[in-house]
Design a protein around this motif. Structure first.
Motif, PDB file in Angstrom:
ATOM      1  N   ASN A  72     -16.027  16.290  45.179  1.00 41.28           N
ATOM      2  CA  ASN A  72     -16.157  15.582  46.453  1.00 41.28           C
ATOM      3  C   ASN A  72     -15.127  14.455  46.496  1.00 41.28           C
ATOM      4  OD1 ASN A  72     -18.838  16.817  47.339  1.00 41.28           O
ATOM      5  ND2 ASN A  72     -19.320  16.025  45.321  1.00 41.28           N
ATOM      6  N   ILE A  73     -14.370  14.388  47.571  1.00 42.27           N
ATOM      7  CA  ILE A  73     -13.351  13.343  47.716  1.00 42.27           C
ATOM      8  C   ILE A  73     -13.426  12.769  49.122  1.00 42.27           C
ATOM      9  CG2 ILE A  73     -10.891  12.795  47.665  1.00 42.27           C
ATOM     10  CD1 ILE A  73     -10.449  15.117  45.812  1.00 42.27           C
ATOM     11  N   VAL A  74     -13.382  11.434  49.193  1.00 44.71           N
ATOM     12  CA  VAL A  74     -13.261  10.723  50.460  1.00 44.71           C
ATOM     13  C   VAL A  74     -12.015   9.852  50.355  1.00 44.71           C
ATOM     14  CG1 VAL A  74     -14.306   9.068  52.053  1.00 44.71           C
ATOM     15  CG2 VAL A  74     -15.755  10.657  50.782  1.00 44.71           C
ATOM     16  N   VAL A  75     -11.142   9.958  51.353  1.00 42.78           N
ATOM     17  CA  VAL A  75      -9.922   9.152  51.404  1.00 42.78           C
ATOM     18  C   VAL A  75      -9.934   8.357  52.698  1.00 42.78           C
ATOM     19  CG1 VAL A  75      -7.394   9.189  51.472  1.00 42.78           C
ATOM     20  CG2 VAL A  75      -8.620  10.866  50.091  1.00 42.78           C
ATOM     21  N   GLY A  76      -9.675   7.058  52.588  1.00 41.05           N
ATOM     22  CA  GLY A  76      -9.618   6.197  53.766  1.00 41.05           C
ATOM     23  C   GLY A  76      -8.577   5.115  53.579  1.00 41.05           C
ATOM     24  N   THR A  77      -8.083   4.610  54.676  1.00 36.15           N
ATOM     25  CA  THR A  77      -7.061   3.572  54.643  1.00 36.15           C
ATOM     26  C   THR A  77      -7.671   2.223  54.278  1.00 36.15           C
ATOM     27  OG1 THR A  77      -5.883   4.781  56.364  1.00 36.15           O
ATOM     28  CG2 THR A  77      -5.214   2.505  56.009  1.00 36.15           C
ATOM     29  N   ASP A  78      -6.934   1.450  53.520  1.00 30.44           N
ATOM     30  CA  ASP A  78      -7.344   0.091  53.146  1.00 30.44           C
ATOM     31  C   ASP A  78      -7.552  -0.712  54.429  1.00 30.44           C
ATOM     32  OD1 ASP A  78      -7.543  -2.559  52.267  1.00 30.44           O
ATOM     33  OD2 ASP A  78      -5.975  -2.318  50.742  1.00 30.44           O
ATOM     34  N   PRO A  79      -8.754  -1.222  54.678  1.00 29.45           N
ATOM     35  CA  PRO A  79      -9.020  -1.933  55.933  1.00 29.45           C
ATOM     36  C   PRO A  79      -8.277  -3.263  56.060  1.00 29.45           C
ATOM     37  CG  PRO A  79     -10.914  -2.045  54.485  1.00 29.45           C
ATOM     38  CD  PRO A  79      -9.931  -1.131  53.829  1.00 29.45           C
ATOM     39  N   ARG A  80      -7.692  -3.742  54.957  1.00 25.95           N
ATOM     40  CA  ARG A  80      -6.940  -5.007  55.008  1.00 25.95           C
ATOM     41  C   ARG A  80      -5.524  -4.812  55.543  1.00 25.95           C
ATOM     42  NH1 ARG A  80      -7.207  -6.467  48.957  1.00 25.95           N
ATOM     43  NH2 ARG A  80      -6.797  -4.248  48.935  1.00 25.95           N
ATOM     44  N   THR A  81      -5.087  -3.562  55.699  1.00 24.02           N
ATOM     45  CA  THR A  81      -3.746  -3.281  56.210  1.00 24.02           C
ATOM     46  C   THR A  81      -3.784  -3.151  57.726  1.00 24.02           C
ATOM     47  OG1 THR A  81      -4.062  -0.903  55.931  1.00 24.02           O
ATOM     48  CG2 THR A  81      -3.039  -2.095  54.105  1.00 24.02           C
ATOM     49  N   GLN A  82      -2.601  -3.247  58.332  1.00 29.67           N
ATOM     50  CA  GLN A  82      -2.505  -3.094  59.784  1.00 29.67           C
ATOM     51  C   GLN A  82      -2.786  -1.654  60.179  1.00 29.67           C
ATOM     52  OE1 GLN A  82       1.312  -4.253  61.308  1.00 29.67           O
ATOM     53  NE2 GLN A  82       0.436  -5.923  62.459  1.00 29.67           N
ATOM     54  N   LYS A  83      -3.515  -1.474  61.257  1.00 33.71           N
ATOM     55  CA  LYS A  83      -3.848  -0.134  61.735  1.00 33.71           C
ATOM     56  C   LYS A  83      -2.580   0.582  62.185  1.00 33.71           C
ATOM     57  CE  LYS A  83      -7.182   2.214  64.605  1.00 33.71           C
ATOM     58  NZ  LYS A  83      -8.303   2.091  65.520  1.00 33.71           N
ATOM     59  N   ALA A  84      -2.494   1.872  61.855  1.00 37.58           N
ATOM     60  CA  ALA A  84      -1.349   2.691  62.238  1.00 37.58           C
ATOM     61  C   ALA A  84      -1.850   3.974  62.895  1.00 37.58           C
ATOM     62  CB  ALA A  84      -0.503   3.018  61.012  1.00 37.58           C
ATOM     63  N   LEU A  85      -1.062   4.505  63.790  1.00 38.15           N
ATOM     64  CA  LEU A  85      -1.439   5.723  64.505  1.00 38.15           C
ATOM     65  C   LEU A  85      -1.645   6.913  63.583  1.00 38.15           C
ATOM     66  CD1 LEU A  85       0.888   5.590  67.632  1.00 38.15           C
ATOM     67  CD2 LEU A  85      -1.589   5.339  67.574  1.00 38.15           C
ATOM     68  N   LEU A  86      -0.884   6.970  62.504  1.00 40.97           N
ATOM     69  CA  LEU A  86      -0.931   8.142  61.635  1.00 40.97           C
ATOM     70  C   LEU A  86      -1.818   7.956  60.401  1.00 40.97           C
ATOM     71  CD1 LEU A  86       2.801   9.238  61.835  1.00 40.97           C
ATOM     72  CD2 LEU A  86       0.849  10.109  63.113  1.00 40.97           C
ATOM     73  N   ASP A  87      -2.668   6.945  60.383  1.00 38.71           N
ATOM     74  CA  ASP A  87      -3.545   6.728  59.232  1.00 38.71           C
ATOM     75  C   ASP A  87      -4.371   7.977  58.925  1.00 38.71           C
ATOM     76  OD1 ASP A  87      -2.772   4.146  58.603  1.00 38.71           O
ATOM     77  OD2 ASP A  87      -4.433   3.193  59.664  1.00 38.71           O
ATOM     78  N   GLY A  88      -4.994   8.555  59.929  1.00 39.18           N
ATOM     79  CA  GLY A  88      -5.834   9.739  59.721  1.00 39.18           C
ATOM     80  C   GLY A  88      -5.058  10.907  59.152  1.00 39.18           C
ATOM     81  N   LYS A  89      -3.866  11.158  59.693  1.00 38.76           N
ATOM     82  CA  LYS A  89      -3.032  12.267  59.205  1.00 38.76           C
ATOM     83  C   LYS A  89      -2.584  12.010  57.767  1.00 38.76           C
ATOM     84  CE  LYS A  89      -0.973  14.858  62.861  1.00 38.76           C
ATOM     85  NZ  LYS A  89       0.242  15.379  63.435  1.00 38.76           N
ATOM     86  N   ALA A  90      -2.213  10.765  57.476  1.00 40.40           N
ATOM     87  CA  ALA A  90      -1.784  10.418  56.119  1.00 40.40           C
ATOM     88  C   ALA A  90      -2.941  10.575  55.140  1.00 40.40           C
ATOM     89  CB  ALA A  90      -1.235   8.995  56.084  1.00 40.40           C
ATOM     90  N   ASN A  91      -4.136  10.193  55.562  1.00 43.54           N
ATOM     91  CA  ASN A  91      -5.307  10.345  54.698  1.00 43.54           C
ATOM     92  C   ASN A  91      -5.601  11.815  54.439  1.00 43.54           C
ATOM     93  OD1 ASN A  91      -5.507   7.575  54.730  1.00 43.54           O
ATOM     94  ND2 ASN A  91      -7.175   7.528  56.206  1.00 43.54           N
ATOM     95  N   GLU A  92      -5.502  12.628  55.461  1.00 41.41           N
ATOM     96  CA  GLU A  92      -5.732  14.073  55.331  1.00 41.41           C
ATOM     97  C   GLU A  92      -4.707  14.692  54.372  1.00 41.41           C
ATOM     98  OE1 GLU A  92      -7.785  17.555  55.922  1.00 41.41           O
ATOM     99  OE2 GLU A  92      -8.311  15.649  56.851  1.00 41.41           O
TER     100      GLU A  92
END
Length: 151
Positions: A72-92
């Motif tokens: 089982n793996i969960v990947v998410g962007t560090d919430p301390r960074t600025q939001k980016a449009l491609l965060d979801g794609k990069a995480n995937e």
């Protein structure tokens, strides 16, 4: 975590063999820092910082599944960074790459030697023993930010 992506993969290898592959991949990756590890609980928390995207947190755990294991793996962007449009794609993309690399290690096509490590989590720059795998580690990064990881 921001823009989380999750995947569960059933594998025929033992849970311990799968966790060893997971740990080996993390230890041999260039831009990955291990934030927490519990060997008996087969749990791992990582921070990945790629050159061209926001930092990501990965929470990984391996469970017994019949005669094999479930990764089982969960990947998410560090919430301390600025939001980016491609965060979801990069995480995937990060998620898929990690799963493929672990499968490569288990299949023998990728080498990821494992160095034994004690059960711990980071509190600032100090390793604190992680006693109970059922309790999420309280990881403290960069001085005053407390990050608690769990689903």
């Amino acid at each position: 975590m921001r823009s989380p992506r999750q995947e569960s993969v059933t594998l025929k290898q033992s849970p311990d063999a799968v966790f060893e592959a997971v740990l080996g991949v993390a230890q041999n990756a260039k831009n990955v820092r291990i934030l927490a590890v519990h060997n008996e609980g087969r749990k791992l928390v990582l921070r990945e910082k790629a050159k061209m995207s926001n930092a990501k947190f990965q929470q990984i755990w391996v469970e017994e599944q019949g005669g094999g294991a479930q990764l089982n793996i969960v990947v998410g962007t560090d919430p301390r960074t600025q939001k980016a449009l491609l965060d979801g794609k990069a995480n995937e993309k990060s998620l898929k790459k990690y799963v493929e690399t672990v499968q490569g290690v288990l299949g023998g096509s990728v080498s990821a030697p494992v160095t034994p490590v004690s059960n711990h989590y980071l509190a600032k720059k100090t390793e604190v023993p992680w006693e109970d795998p059922e309790q999420d580690p309280q990881i403290e990064l960069d001085g005053n930010i407390l990050a608690i990881y769990g689903l």
